[in-house]
Design a protein around this motif. Sequence first.
Motif, PDB file in Angstrom:
ATOM      1  N   ALA A 103       3.712 -15.743 -16.234  1.00 35.67           N
ATOM      2  CA  ALA A 103       2.400 -15.271 -15.786  1.00 35.67           C
ATOM      3  C   ALA A 103       1.347 -15.562 -16.851  1.00 35.67           C
ATOM      4  O   ALA A 103       1.652 -15.714 -18.041  1.00 35.67           O
ATOM      5  CB  ALA A 103       2.455 -13.769 -15.499  1.00 35.67           C
ATOM      6  N   GLU A 104       0.086 -15.619 -16.414  1.00 28.64           N
ATOM      7  CA  GLU A 104      -1.026 -15.641 -17.358  1.00 28.64           C
ATOM      8  C   GLU A 104      -1.309 -14.190 -17.760  1.00 28.64           C
ATOM      9  O   GLU A 104      -1.658 -13.369 -16.905  1.00 28.64           O
ATOM     10  CB  GLU A 104      -2.266 -16.274 -16.714  1.00 28.64           C
ATOM     11  CG  GLU A 104      -2.136 -17.758 -16.447  1.00 28.64           C
ATOM     12  CD  GLU A 104      -3.494 -18.367 -16.065  1.00 28.64           C
ATOM     13  OE1 GLU A 104      -4.497 -18.045 -16.744  1.00 28.64           O
ATOM     14  OE2 GLU A 104      -3.532 -19.119 -15.080  1.00 28.64           O
ATOM     15  N   VAL A 105      -1.138 -13.908 -19.033  1.00 31.59           N
ATOM     16  CA  VAL A 105      -1.263 -12.538 -19.532  1.00 31.59           C
ATOM     17  C   VAL A 105      -2.599 -12.409 -20.252  1.00 31.59           C
ATOM     18  O   VAL A 105      -2.941 -13.235 -21.109  1.00 31.59           O
ATOM     19  CB  VAL A 105      -0.102 -12.190 -20.482  1.00 31.59           C
ATOM     20  CG1 VAL A 105      -0.280 -10.788 -21.045  1.00 31.59           C
ATOM     21  CG2 VAL A 105       1.232 -12.300 -19.746  1.00 31.59           C
ATOM     22  N   ARG A 106      -3.342 -11.375 -19.886  1.00 26.71           N
ATOM     23  CA  ARG A 106      -4.644 -11.143 -20.516  1.00 26.71           C
ATOM     24  C   ARG A 106      -4.865  -9.654 -20.712  1.00 26.71           C
ATOM     25  O   ARG A 106      -4.450  -8.835 -19.891  1.00 26.71           O
ATOM     26  CB  ARG A 106      -5.781 -11.709 -19.659  1.00 26.71           C
ATOM     27  CG  ARG A 106      -5.871 -13.224 -19.637  1.00 26.71           C
ATOM     28  CD  ARG A 106      -7.044 -13.687 -18.782  1.00 26.71           C
ATOM     29  NE  ARG A 106      -7.264 -15.131 -18.894  1.00 26.71           N
ATOM     30  CZ  ARG A 106      -6.638 -16.035 -18.177  1.00 26.71           C
ATOM     31  NH1 ARG A 106      -5.732 -15.648 -17.281  1.00 26.71           N
ATOM     32  NH2 ARG A 106      -6.893 -17.324 -18.341  1.00 26.71           N
ATOM     33  N   PHE A 107      -5.555  -9.344 -21.812  1.00 26.79           N
ATOM     34  CA  PHE A 107      -6.098  -8.000 -21.986  1.00 26.79           C
ATOM     35  C   PHE A 107      -7.445  -7.948 -21.279  1.00 26.79           C
ATOM     36  O   PHE A 107      -8.217  -8.921 -21.306  1.00 26.79           O
ATOM     37  CB  PHE A 107      -6.286  -7.675 -23.468  1.00 26.79           C
ATOM     38  CG  PHE A 107      -4.992  -7.542 -24.230  1.00 26.79           C
ATOM     39  CD1 PHE A 107      -4.065  -6.573 -23.878  1.00 26.79           C
ATOM     40  CD2 PHE A 107      -4.703  -8.371 -25.300  1.00 26.79           C
ATOM     41  CE1 PHE A 107      -2.878  -6.450 -24.574  1.00 26.79           C
ATOM     42  CE2 PHE A 107      -3.517  -8.254 -26.007  1.00 26.79           C
ATOM     43  CZ  PHE A 107      -2.598  -7.285 -25.642  1.00 26.79           C
ATOM     44  N   ILE A 108      -7.769  -6.791 -20.678  1.00 26.23           N
ATOM     45  CA  ILE A 108      -8.972  -6.746 -19.834  1.00 26.23           C
ATOM     46  C   ILE A 108      -9.936  -5.624 -20.204  1.00 26.23           C
ATOM     47  O   ILE A 108     -10.941  -5.439 -19.512  1.00 26.23           O
ATOM     48  CB  ILE A 108      -8.579  -6.614 -18.346  1.00 26.23           C
ATOM     49  CG1 ILE A 108      -7.805  -5.313 -18.090  1.00 26.23           C
ATOM     50  CG2 ILE A 108      -7.765  -7.822 -17.905  1.00 26.23           C
ATOM     51  CD1 ILE A 108      -7.584  -5.026 -16.609  1.00 26.23           C
ATOM     52  N   ASP A 109      -9.670  -4.895 -21.279  1.00 28.00           N
ATOM     53  CA  ASP A 109     -10.565  -3.814 -21.658  1.00 28.00           C
ATOM     54  C   ASP A 109     -11.607  -4.333 -22.653  1.00 28.00           C
ATOM     55  O   ASP A 109     -11.444  -5.404 -23.259  1.00 28.00           O
ATOM     56  CB  ASP A 109      -9.771  -2.666 -22.276  1.00 28.00           C
ATOM     57  CG  ASP A 109     -10.522  -1.345 -22.227  1.00 28.00           C
ATOM     58  OD1 ASP A 109     -11.670  -1.324 -21.730  1.00 28.00           O
ATOM     59  OD2 ASP A 109      -9.970  -0.334 -22.693  1.00 28.00           O
ATOM     60  N   TRP A 207     -12.397  -8.370 -14.424  1.00 27.08           N
ATOM     61  CA  TRP A 207     -11.235  -9.206 -14.695  1.00 27.08           C
ATOM     62  C   TRP A 207     -10.297  -9.245 -13.481  1.00 27.08           C
ATOM     63  O   TRP A 207      -9.768 -10.299 -13.113  1.00 27.08           O
ATOM     64  CB  TRP A 207     -10.468  -8.655 -15.907  1.00 27.08           C
ATOM     65  CG  TRP A 207     -11.121  -8.908 -17.222  1.00 27.08           C
ATOM     66  CD1 TRP A 207     -12.023  -8.125 -17.862  1.00 27.08           C
ATOM     67  CD2 TRP A 207     -10.911 -10.041 -18.067  1.00 27.08           C
ATOM     68  NE1 TRP A 207     -12.404  -8.686 -19.060  1.00 27.08           N
ATOM     69  CE2 TRP A 207     -11.725  -9.864 -19.214  1.00 27.08           C
ATOM     70  CE3 TRP A 207     -10.119 -11.181 -17.980  1.00 27.08           C
ATOM     71  CZ2 TRP A 207     -11.767 -10.779 -20.254  1.00 27.08           C
ATOM     72  CZ3 TRP A 207     -10.148 -12.109 -19.030  1.00 27.08           C
ATOM     73  CH2 TRP A 207     -10.968 -11.907 -20.140  1.00 27.08           C
ATOM     74  N   ILE A 208     -10.101  -8.081 -12.875  1.00 29.35           N
ATOM     75  CA  ILE A 208      -9.215  -8.023 -11.711  1.00 29.35           C
ATOM     76  C   ILE A 208      -9.776  -8.861 -10.564  1.00 29.35           C
ATOM     77  O   ILE A 208      -9.054  -9.631  -9.905  1.00 29.35           O
ATOM     78  CB  ILE A 208      -9.015  -6.559 -11.274  1.00 29.35           C
ATOM     79  CG1 ILE A 208      -8.361  -5.752 -12.405  1.00 29.35           C
ATOM     80  CG2 ILE A 208      -8.174  -6.478 -10.013  1.00 29.35           C
ATOM     81  CD1 ILE A 208      -8.350  -4.260 -12.155  1.00 29.35           C
ATOM     82  N   SER A 209     -11.073  -8.725 -10.340  1.00 27.97           N
ATOM     83  CA  SER A 209     -11.708  -9.494  -9.270  1.00 27.97           C
ATOM     84  C   SER A 209     -11.563 -10.988  -9.512  1.00 27.97           C
ATOM     85  O   SER A 209     -11.241 -11.760  -8.598  1.00 27.97           O
ATOM     86  CB  SER A 209     -13.192  -9.108  -9.176  1.00 27.97           C
ATOM     87  OG  SER A 209     -13.871  -9.916  -8.247  1.00 27.97           O
ATOM     88  N   ALA A 210     -11.759 -11.419 -10.762  1.00 27.08           N
ATOM     89  CA  ALA A 210     -11.644 -12.847 -11.086  1.00 27.08           C
ATOM     90  C   ALA A 210     -10.220 -13.338 -10.873  1.00 27.08           C
ATOM     91  O   ALA A 210      -9.986 -14.443 -10.339  1.00 27.08           O
ATOM     92  CB  ALA A 210     -12.087 -13.089 -12.521  1.00 27.08           C
ATOM     93  N   PRO A 230      -7.256   4.885 -10.006  1.00 29.19           N
ATOM     94  CA  PRO A 230      -8.052   5.034  -8.769  1.00 29.19           C
ATOM     95  C   PRO A 230      -9.384   4.308  -8.832  1.00 29.19           C
ATOM     96  O   PRO A 230      -9.810   3.679  -7.853  1.00 29.19           O
ATOM     97  CB  PRO A 230      -8.243   6.555  -8.654  1.00 29.19           C
ATOM     98  CG  PRO A 230      -7.117   7.147  -9.452  1.00 29.19           C
ATOM     99  CD  PRO A 230      -6.898   6.200 -10.578  1.00 29.19           C
ATOM    100  N   ALA A 231     -10.040   4.354  -9.986  1.00 28.46           N
ATOM    101  CA  ALA A 231     -11.351   3.703 -10.106  1.00 28.46           C
ATOM    102  C   ALA A 231     -11.220   2.188 -10.043  1.00 28.46           C
ATOM    103  O   ALA A 231     -12.051   1.497  -9.436  1.00 28.46           O
ATOM    104  CB  ALA A 231     -12.024   4.127 -11.407  1.00 28.46           C
ATOM    105  N   LEU A 232     -10.178   1.631 -10.669  1.00 33.06           N
ATOM    106  CA  LEU A 232     -10.015   0.182 -10.654  1.00 33.06           C
ATOM    107  C   LEU A 232      -9.720  -0.332  -9.246  1.00 33.06           C
ATOM    108  O   LEU A 232     -10.217  -1.396  -8.841  1.00 33.06           O
ATOM    109  CB  LEU A 232      -8.903  -0.226 -11.615  1.00 33.06           C
ATOM    110  CG  LEU A 232      -9.180   0.016 -13.103  1.00 33.06           C
ATOM    111  CD1 LEU A 232      -8.047  -0.525 -13.960  1.00 33.06           C
ATOM    112  CD2 LEU A 232     -10.508  -0.613 -13.531  1.00 33.06           C
TER     113      LEU A 232
END
Length: 779
Positions: A103-109, A207-210, A230-232
């Motif tokens: 997988a492509e692994v990324r931090f998103i915060d 990031w999730i949307s992308a 829940p917010a994400l």
Amino acid sequence: MTSPEKVSEQPIGNLTVIGVRHHSPACAGLVREAIERLRPAHVLIEGPSDMNDRIGEFLLGHELPVAVFTSVRDGMTARGSWSPFCEYSPEWVALTDGTRAGAEVRFIDLPAWDPAFLTLTNRYADAELRFTQVVADLCRQFGMDNLDSLWDHLAEIEASDTPAAELTERLNTYFDLVRTASDADRAEPAPDEPTSDEIRERYMARWISAALRQSPDRPVLVVCGGFHRPALLRLAASYPYAEWPTPTPIDAESAVSYLVPYSFKRLDAFDGYQSGMPSPEYYQRLWDLGPRAAATALTEEVVQRLRKRKQRVSTADLIAARVTGEGLAAVRGHRHPARADLLDGLVSALVEEALDQPLPWTGRRALAPGTHPAVVEMVAALSGDQVGRLHADTPLPPLVHDAEAELERHGLTGQNSVTLDLTVADERDASRLLHRLRVLRIPGYDRVSGPDPAAEDSTFTEEWRITAEQDRLAALIEAGGYGPTVELAATARLGEHVRSGGGLEVSARALFDAVLCGIEDLSAEVLTALAMSVGGGKEVEPLGEVLAAVLGLWRHDRLLDAQQSATLGTVIVVAVDRLLWLVESAPGSPGSPAQPRRIAAVRAVRDAMRHAASRLGLDPVRALEVMARIADNAEAGADMRGAAFGFGWSLGSPSSDAERTIRAAGTPASLGDWLSGLFALAREQCLQEASVLPVLNDLVTAMTDRDVLVALPALRQAFAYFPPRERETIAGQVLRLYGVEGSARSLVRGGADDPIALARGRELDSHVQAVLEREGLLR
């Protein structure tokens, strides 16, 4: 915007969001299972997105735990933030297993330097700890002591026996409940004033949307704190972004991130870490062995630790602890012993007496002084002593390399004791290096002995103890946020101390450390803050101590190259001005006893006038006028009146009225206090003035026995200002006043007789004599 209910009913393509508790083995297991089952195209992790270009550093083969440390500098201040990982951290499993799965692994915060993290020192501080009411309600409902016991009950103990889907649903329900309750407790924010959580969630949702739009036909797995889940889900459903976000821009020199070794001690909630799980060694065993084997192994570990410390623990005690833990687990509805079951069973079997403090695992409590030794060992065994180690190829900040090079250059590598001759330039430089490391809080560098920078002594050597410390590399990496070299970093750290607003004593310590470190080029901003701290002092005593120490350095310290320092001169000028105002505005009350620290402050001002007035532009005339007013002030303390008179006398004011002034010094109750001030400031003058001793002799011999008893303690304190040789000289003069020849040494050093006891005896004899005369019982 889609509501949470609609999101759960209508999943967004192939999106899976796993809400986790940080450092939870149960959640780490769910992440591992999801990666194996989904084979996702993207694994997105709540973590510092500025490290995405350096993901390879995480995969070098470190010994865990490790952490990302980010240092943020703003002018002369710095703050740090940590993102720690251990083997059972869900984020670490997502990173490593996701990479192995292709997988492509990324931090998103957001990066830790973003203002959203301004009040957080740890990225993974549990959100539910900020909203405790719902957790308290759940604890009451399930009969649990605290959040940690509740979590073990809900997740950890049954994880290996519960299907992943069932456990996921249970945890999602828990996290949704926590978030709903926290949102209800918080007033609706204004649209242009989002909370730090909302800022971070909006960023992560981009990031999730992308990821969803870049791989519409492949699964996307998100691993985040359950509080954010829940917010994400809600935000990702409405965001149209198809490009990866870019981190918040910031000056590269003011914010840097590096991997650092971490330790179980730093991860442990019992040591103050407010994120994730307590007792990391227990959860490491749980991750490796499962709950039952972990409980068995750690029970034996506690017993072994106690035996090493000569605590008597029999095989029967060990069996009793195991059986009790199993019984408690059964009563509490656990298929296997939980952490609290294990600990409570150990206490029941090994501690016979009543305990004074609540057990630490009934809440997140640090160990209190006096905690039972068995409890201490239990907590230590479950905490563990594991320390991470970075792979040799891990990039390190320039400070680490500079420190290593400087230590090698001065021959200070290794573990040993070092004695340095400070009169030798190279060894003085080595001393400065060690002091700079001490200021930066690098463990393993401890000064055993050496000259006191505030004193005029003849010590020209300094002894240091250098020991190998596991946290040394981590501390050097963290200190690298202050600057690229040891000297620059120590300078920035000292400037931060001065500007911290910690008060006069903090600023003074920073100043002395600057001298010991050989740092003279403190910035104008720091000098201004230092002068403001000194100039704002409200108490005479600590300000006097600062002045005395700084003046000693300024006058004499060729050894440390502080003599005639402009930095120290600035402090002297401001301190003298402030002290003159303080001693006149609050000179004590007439009946107060002598206060040596207050007297010493007046003496420090006198020494500044004597030795630094011309070079620093001090005003002796003003000082003499202030002291003359105090000396004549009947409402001032006797010690301050005596010190003020001695101030002028020691600086050369006419002493023709010394005899008259001493005779008028006051009653027997105040004479000794007045003399304490006088002797502290004008000891030499009193010895040289022939009339002083006869006047004092007349005053004392005129006292009644009762007066002597009252005056004696203060008189003894006053004459203590004379060193032993001078006291012997005074005793010899007293003998000559009475026509006695011979050595006065026996008078000074004396025998076993207590002079106060003798005075009390004489006063009692006088009282009895008076009663007998009054009653006519004497013939």
